[in-house]
Design a protein around this motif. Structure first.
Motif, short mmCIF file in Angstrom:
data_model
loop_
_atom_site.label_atom_id
_atom_site.label_comp_id
_atom_site.label_asym_id
_atom_site.label_seq_id
_atom_site.Cartn_x
_atom_site.Cartn_y
_atom_site.Cartn_z
N THR A 16 6.07 -14.71 9.99
CA THR A 16 4.74 -15.10 9.53
C THR A 16 3.62 -14.41 10.31
O THR A 16 2.51 -14.28 9.81
CB THR A 16 4.57 -16.62 9.65
OG1 THR A 16 4.83 -17.03 11.01
CG2 THR A 16 5.52 -17.35 8.72
N THR A 93 -2.13 -5.65 4.97
CA THR A 93 -1.93 -6.59 3.87
C THR A 93 -2.13 -5.91 2.53
O THR A 93 -1.35 -6.10 1.58
CB THR A 93 -2.91 -7.79 3.99
OG1 THR A 93 -2.63 -8.51 5.19
CG2 THR A 93 -2.77 -8.74 2.81
N GLU A 97 0.59 -5.20 -0.53
CA GLU A 97 0.39 -5.72 -1.89
C GLU A 97 0.43 -4.61 -2.94
O GLU A 97 0.93 -4.81 -4.05
CB GLU A 97 -0.95 -6.45 -1.97
CG GLU A 97 -1.23 -7.15 -3.29
CD GLU A 97 -0.31 -8.34 -3.54
OE1 GLU A 97 0.05 -8.55 -4.71
OE2 GLU A 97 0.04 -9.04 -2.56
N THR A 116 -8.34 -8.50 -5.44
CA THR A 116 -8.38 -9.91 -5.04
C THR A 116 -7.01 -10.56 -5.10
O THR A 116 -6.84 -11.70 -4.66
CB THR A 116 -9.37 -10.71 -5.92
OG1 THR A 116 -8.95 -10.64 -7.30
CG2 THR A 116 -10.78 -10.16 -5.80
N ARG A 117 -6.01 -9.85 -5.64
CA ARG A 117 -4.64 -10.37 -5.62
C ARG A 117 -4.09 -10.39 -4.20
O ARG A 117 -3.16 -11.15 -3.90
CB ARG A 117 -3.74 -9.50 -6.49
CG ARG A 117 -3.95 -9.71 -7.99
CD ARG A 117 -3.38 -8.58 -8.82
NE ARG A 117 -2.11 -8.06 -8.34
CZ ARG A 117 -1.62 -6.88 -8.69
NH1 ARG A 117 -2.30 -6.09 -9.50
NH2 ARG A 117 -0.45 -6.47 -8.23
N ALA A 118 -4.64 -9.56 -3.31
CA ALA A 118 -4.17 -9.50 -1.93
C ALA A 118 -4.69 -10.71 -1.15
O ALA A 118 -5.83 -11.14 -1.32
CB ALA A 118 -4.63 -8.21 -1.26
N LYS A 119 -3.86 -11.26 -0.31
CA LYS A 119 -4.20 -12.43 0.48
C LYS A 119 -5.42 -12.16 1.36
O LYS A 119 -5.47 -11.17 2.09
CB LYS A 119 -3.01 -12.83 1.36
CG LYS A 119 -3.24 -14.11 2.15
CD LYS A 119 -2.00 -14.45 2.97
CE LYS A 119 -2.23 -15.72 3.79
NZ LYS A 119 -1.03 -16.05 4.62
N GLY A 120 -6.43 -13.02 1.27
CA GLY A 120 -7.61 -12.92 2.12
C GLY A 120 -8.69 -12.02 1.59
O GLY A 120 -9.71 -11.83 2.25
#
Length: 206
Positions: A16, A93, A97, A116-120
């Motif tokens: 994580t 990140t 993605e 915006t599909r990528a985290k954050g």
């Protein structure tokens, strides 16, 4: 400072908190590098040889290395981190993605919603990334264009856009010309700049 590090993979870990690889070179020195989860899955077995293209991150509180199996991923990482508000974690990140050619395709098309599909990554940051990257990738023009023999049915603007991006990423004229000359024969007649880039980058990484 370092273009790439080649040696023996002595350790790899993931969780994580991120993914890392340690490569030992001559003299018993091991380099710990942050990597994407995609590259983590593609690493060889421990004690086998590996080559990672690198970026040295120098901040006030620490220094670290990021490593990439593909040169184009390293180059896109450098472009991403040049955007204010995008640090190394965010850039990793985004590369996890999306494939690098797909990211470039979003920039060319101005498609911030996909990011915006990528985290954050929210809409505001996505728009900022698109605007700044488009300026960096698409406004770089060579005084002498790179002439290649492309099928007449191929969209000339797509070819020009692909060339512009490759030049801005730092590839040499000769290697662009050689790789693109092969790539344009492998794509369909309605190929986009992203399609041409995908094939060209694949050839450049061989």
């Amino acid at each position: 400072m370092y273009d790439y590090i080649k040696g023996v993979l002595t350790n790899k870990s993931g969780g994580t908190k991120g993914f890392t690889a340690t490569v030992e070179t001559g003299g018993g020195v091991g380099y710990l590098m942050e990597i994407t989860s995609t590259d983590y899955g593609d690493l060889p077995l421990l004690e086998e040889k590996v080559k990672l293209y690198t970026v040295l991150i120098h901040r006030e509180d620490k220094m670290s290395l990021c490593g990439f199996l593909k040169r184009e991923d390293r180059d896109i990482f450098n472009i991403l981190t040049s955007v204010s508000g995008v640090g190394s974690k965010m850039a990793l990140t985004l590369l996890d993605e999306f494939p690098s050619s797909e990211l470039i395709g979003f920039v060319i098309e101005g498609n911030f919603k996909e990011l915006t599909r990528a985290k954050g990554v929210g809409p505001k940051l996505a728009q900022k990334i698109i605007l700044e990257l488009k300026d960096k990738l698409m406004n770089y023009k060579e005084s002498e264009p790179i002439v290649i023999s492309a099928p007449t049915a191929l969209n000339s603007q797509a070819v020009d856009d692909a060339q512009t991006v490759l030049v801005s990423l730092g590839y040499e004229k000769d290697e662009i010309k050689s790789a693109m000359s092969k790539a344009v024969t492998l794509v369909q007649e309605n190929a986009s700049a992203e399609d041409i880039l995908k094939e060209t980058l694949k050839i450049l990484s061989e």
